[in-house]
Motif scaffolding. Structure first.
Motif: not given
Length: 165
Positions: A65, A68, A78-80, A108, A122, A124, A143
């Motif tokens: 985590e 992103y 934004e985080y992945r 995401a 979120n 994709n 996510a």
């Protein structure tokens, strides 16, 4: 023949996926998604391990985590959330693995707390917020579910399209 499961395999057992991470509850979620994918596809009957023609074993090797995307102020926007899993699909009769492969999936999320208005795609799928009817819920959990669903779909697709000789 491509895309053909060996004729002697009519059933599959999907034991609880092993978890080598500290992420709570992920084994159950991935196992549930895998069972749902196979059930919905109807390609193999899901049975207990003692009666199965094949066994799908999984091991979650890591959950990553991190940042992103960044905004103009160079703050994380934004985080992945990524899950990595090792899968083995075992042929019981011939006592060999038909598939041994690593899979990865991600979702995401932002920090807003409301994925229905965060301006992020979120899952994709090319849609955001009000354009996407399935973007709701707690961001990190959503996510994780996107990542898990992608992995389950990829595994089923590989099993349906692998060459056997």
């Amino acid at each position: 023949m491509a895309g053909s499961i060996p004729s002697h395999i009519n059933s599959i057992s999907i034991p609880l996926v092993e978890n080598q991470t500290s992420e709570f509850g992920i084994s159950e979620n991935i196992t549930d998604y895998l069972m749902k994918e196979f059930y919905d596809s109807g390609i193999l009957s899901i049975v207990d391990q003692e009666n199965a023609h094949s066994i799908l074993k999984g091991e979650i090797t890591s959950v990553d985590e991190g940042p992103y995307t960044y905004n103009k102020l160079e703050s994380v926007s934004e985080y992945r959330y990524r899950i990595n899993i090792k899968i083995e699909w075992y042929d019981v009769k011939n006592e060999k693995n038909l598939v041994e492969k690593n899979y990865s999936g991600f979702g995401a999320y932002g920090l807003s707390g409301d994925i229905s208005t965060d301006g992020i795609d979120n899952d994709n799928d090319g849609k955001i917020d009000s354009e996407d009817d399935n973007e709701f819920g707690e961001p990190r959990s959503f996510a994780a579910n996107v990542a898990i669903n992608k992995i389950a779909e990829d595994i089923l697709n590989d099993i349906m399209t692998t060459w056997w000789g």
